[in-house]
Design an enzyme around this catalytic site. Structure first.
Site, mmCIF file in Angstrom:
data_model
loop_
_atom_site.group_PDB
_atom_site.id
_atom_site.type_symbol
_atom_site.label_atom_id
_atom_site.label_comp_id
_atom_site.label_asym_id
_atom_site.label_seq_id
_atom_site.Cartn_x
_atom_site.Cartn_y
_atom_site.Cartn_z
ATOM 1 N N ASP A 91 -7.953 -10.505 -0.022
ATOM 2 C CA ASP A 91 -7.095 -9.800 -0.987
ATOM 3 C C ASP A 91 -5.620 -9.834 -0.598
ATOM 4 O O ASP A 91 -4.851 -8.938 -0.955
ATOM 5 C CB ASP A 91 -7.525 -8.319 -1.150
ATOM 6 C CG ASP A 91 -8.990 -8.164 -1.461
ATOM 7 O OD1 ASP A 91 -9.499 -8.962 -2.257
ATOM 8 O OD2 ASP A 91 -9.620 -7.250 -0.897
ATOM 9 N N HIS B 122 -10.119 -13.576 -7.046
ATOM 10 C CA HIS B 122 -8.709 -13.958 -7.076
ATOM 11 C C HIS B 122 -8.106 -13.493 -8.383
ATOM 12 O O HIS B 122 -8.696 -13.702 -9.438
ATOM 13 C CB HIS B 122 -8.553 -15.472 -7.033
ATOM 14 C CG HIS B 122 -8.812 -16.050 -5.692
ATOM 15 N ND1 HIS B 122 -8.515 -15.393 -4.525
ATOM 16 C CD2 HIS B 122 -9.313 -17.243 -5.325
ATOM 17 C CE1 HIS B 122 -8.834 -16.165 -3.511
ATOM 18 N NE2 HIS B 122 -9.339 -17.286 -3.964
ATOM 19 N N LYS C 4 -3.872 -14.518 -2.098
ATOM 20 C CA LYS C 4 -4.023 -15.974 -1.997
ATOM 21 C C LYS C 4 -4.016 -16.627 -3.372
ATOM 22 O O LYS C 4 -3.425 -17.680 -3.559
ATOM 23 C CB LYS C 4 -5.340 -16.334 -1.287
ATOM 24 C CG LYS C 4 -5.408 -15.903 0.150
ATOM 25 C CD LYS C 4 -6.762 -16.216 0.760
ATOM 26 C CE LYS C 4 -7.908 -15.510 0.099
ATOM 27 N NZ LYS C 4 -7.917 -14.051 0.235
HETATM 28 P P1 GDP Z 1 -6.698 -12.796 -3.187
HETATM 29 O O1 GDP Z 1 -8.175 -12.658 -3.191
HETATM 30 O O2 GDP Z 1 -6.153 -13.034 -1.817
HETATM 31 O O3 GDP Z 1 -6.204 -13.778 -4.172
HETATM 32 O O4 GDP Z 1 -6.086 -11.390 -3.603
HETATM 33 P P2 GDP Z 1 -6.428 -10.504 -4.879
HETATM 34 O O5 GDP Z 1 -6.149 -11.252 -6.097
HETATM 35 O O6 GDP Z 1 -7.742 -9.848 -4.719
HETATM 36 O O7 GDP Z 1 -5.408 -9.300 -4.676
HETATM 37 C C1 GDP Z 1 -4.096 -9.469 -4.683
HETATM 38 C C2 GDP Z 1 -3.512 -8.521 -5.716
HETATM 39 O O8 GDP Z 1 -2.164 -8.338 -5.413
HETATM 40 C C3 GDP Z 1 -3.522 -9.065 -7.129
HETATM 41 O O9 GDP Z 1 -3.699 -8.006 -8.017
HETATM 42 C C4 GDP Z 1 -2.135 -9.701 -7.294
HETATM 43 O O10 GDP Z 1 -1.694 -9.692 -8.626
HETATM 44 C C5 GDP Z 1 -1.316 -8.760 -6.469
HETATM 45 N N1 GDP Z 1 -0.155 -9.351 -5.805
HETATM 46 C C6 GDP Z 1 -0.048 -10.572 -5.207
HETATM 47 N N2 GDP Z 1 1.177 -10.707 -4.631
HETATM 48 C C7 GDP Z 1 1.850 -9.545 -4.892
HETATM 49 C C8 GDP Z 1 3.140 -9.055 -4.543
HETATM 50 O O11 GDP Z 1 3.937 -9.709 -3.879
HETATM 51 N N3 GDP Z 1 3.455 -7.795 -4.973
HETATM 52 C C9 GDP Z 1 2.600 -7.015 -5.694
HETATM 53 N N4 GDP Z 1 3.003 -5.819 -6.055
HETATM 54 N N5 GDP Z 1 1.370 -7.450 -6.036
HETATM 55 C C10 GDP Z 1 0.997 -8.691 -5.628
#
Ligand code: GDP
Length: 432
Positions: free
Chosen positions: A13, A41, A16
């Site tokens: 989370d 994601h 990525k």
């Molecule tokens: P992943 O599994 O690593 O892709 O992560 P997730 O998608 O589960 O969680 C990341 C969350 O953080 C998502 O809701 C993204 O929209 C959000 N997100 C990603 N980068 C940023 C950021 O720089 N700032 C904020 N506020 N949210 C972010």
């Protein structure tokens, strides 16, 4: 590129999906190489938000080839649901290929996941109950069904006739009362096989050809280093290898093609599920981290995430086991408004200073973080962050620049990407 691996540096989370989507612009191919539908994601394009569990994050770019490789375990019904959802929102999904060697998650895996989790007591890892541990048990134990079996009704029927009665005995031994019906399973899964067959191929051959031609291939890690079955916090992680080396085995390509290894890390730490978490916070700081900037709730489970300060002991290990060539630091906006920002630089354990992440859960549960305090920065609305991102690194608030420089000095890795909001526009390249 040609081979760039994107890995979660913490507990998953980290954002990525967003970083892959950002880099996807420059990629010819995006590959998922481990995990299953337990990953989640989130990709935001304009106002549209997409949540993928199995589809690679490049699926929304029609000219980018998207591969679900052999290291992934596939829940066919879930995959078809995602394909149909993306199609319903106007994308053709002609750019998807699925490995014929990827293992298939069956309903009995999910059933056993729930039963095992109950029996495990304190060893329970907070499973998403997607059948991930049981399907990997079957892969290693050689009871598994692969995509090449799913698309061949004769083989599928034969394998199910052998495997299902054995699973029935295990279900009963674990205290389950459910009845498994091999013929009903065959009918349902042969149907999935028929629908998925057009996408199924030998993706190792396909990827090798792409890499030989020096096409740019992005390997999309799921979960994170500290959930890895070998290098994560065992047993409180996932059942697949989440580190960079898994990109080679999980996609069937030579490690010599993996030229860049980008680690994604939040500017703080968060996790879902149980297990030790040395920098975990409660109270005001936790509420701020959890609620600001879109919220910290699991994409797959919607469970509120546990949150805490950034942990450099943990990230130092990620740099080492993955051989990170760069970092993408996300959610810098979320730290805004906290006054001071803390970073854990070492652990104290019974009078000793630990710089390396311990294997023992007993040790990890009792360590005390050693913090370095840094000046914080103001909370800004997303528009303001997007405007700063458009101007480049120099426009970032001084304390943010100092925080990034501190991370680089501590971890000995350049910060190549900074993310200051959810949208594509709130992302900036700091170094190539
Ligand atoms: P992943 O599994 O690593 O892709 O992560 P997730 O998608 O589960 O969680 C990341 C969350 O953080 C998502 O809701 C993204 O929209 C959000 N997100 C990603 N980068 C940023 C950021 O720089 N700032 C904020 N506020 N949210 C972010």
């Amino acid at each position: 590129m040609p081979g760039t691996v994107v890995i979660g540096g913490q507990f998953g989370d980290e954002g990525k999906g967003k970083i892959i989507d950002f880099l996807g612009d420059r990629a010819d191919v995006v590959v998922r190489f481990q995990g299953g539908a337990n990953a989640g994601h989130t990709v935001q394009v304009g106002e549209d938000l997409y949540a993928f569990h199995l589809l690679p994050s490049g699926i929304l770019r029609p000219r980018t080839l998207n591969v679900i490789a052999n290291g992934v375990v596939i829940e066919p019904g879930q995959l078809l649901k995602e394909i149909e959802e993306v199609q319903a929102r106007g994308h053709a999904v002609k750019n998807l290929r699925i490995s014929d060697r990827a293992h298939v998650v069956m309903p009995y895996h999910k059933l056993l996941d729930g039963l095992e989790e109950t029996l495990k007591g304190n060893l329970a890892s907070g499973s998403t109950r997607r059948g991930i541990a049981p399907v990997f048990e079957d892969k290693v134990g050689k009871w598994g069904l692969r995509m090449c079996d799913l698309v061949d009704p004769e083989v599928l029927r034969e394998k199910l006739a052998t495997v299902v009665p054995v699973k029935q005995r295990i279900v009963a031994a674990y205290g389950g009362t459910e009845t498994l019906d091999a013929e009903a399973l065959f009918k349902e899964y042969a149907g999935y096989g028929e629908k998925l067959a057009p996408y199924v191929t030998d993706t190792s051959v396909l990827l090798d050809a792409q890499l030989r031609r020096r096409r740019r291939v992005l390997f999309e890690g799921a979960q994170g280093t500290h959930l890895c079955i070998d290098h994560g916090i065992y047993p409180y992680g996932t059942s697949s290898n989440c580190t960079a080396g898994a990109a080679a085995t999980g996609a069937g390509v030579s490690p010599r093609y993996l030229e860049e290894i980008l680690g994604v890390a939040k500017a703080f730490t968060s996790r879902v599920g149980t297990g030790p978490f040395p920098t975990e916070q409660e109270g005001e700081v936790a509420t701020h981290l959890r609620e600001t900037g879109g919220g910290e709730y699991g994409t797959t489970t919607r469970r509120p995430r546990r949150v805490g300060w950034v942990d450099l002991v943990m990230l130092r290990m990620s740099v080492r086991v993955n051989g990170l060539t760069g970092l993408a630091v996300t959610k810098l906006d979320v730290l805004g408004g906290l006054g001071k920002v803390r970073a854990c630089v070492a652990y104290r354990d019974e009078g000793r200073t630990l710089k390396d992440f311990p294997a023992s859960m007993k040790v990890l549960s009792r360590v005390e973080p050693v913090y370095r305090d840094l000046k914080g920065w103001p909370e800004l609305p997303e528009d303001a962050w997007i405007a700063l991102a458009a101007k480049g690194k120099r426009a970032l608030p001084e304390p943010v620049k100092r925080y990034l420089a501190f991370l680089e000095a501590q971890l000995q890795v350049p910060v190549k990407i900074a993310s200051v909001g959810r949208s594509r526009a709130a992302t900036m390249t700091l170094a190539r």
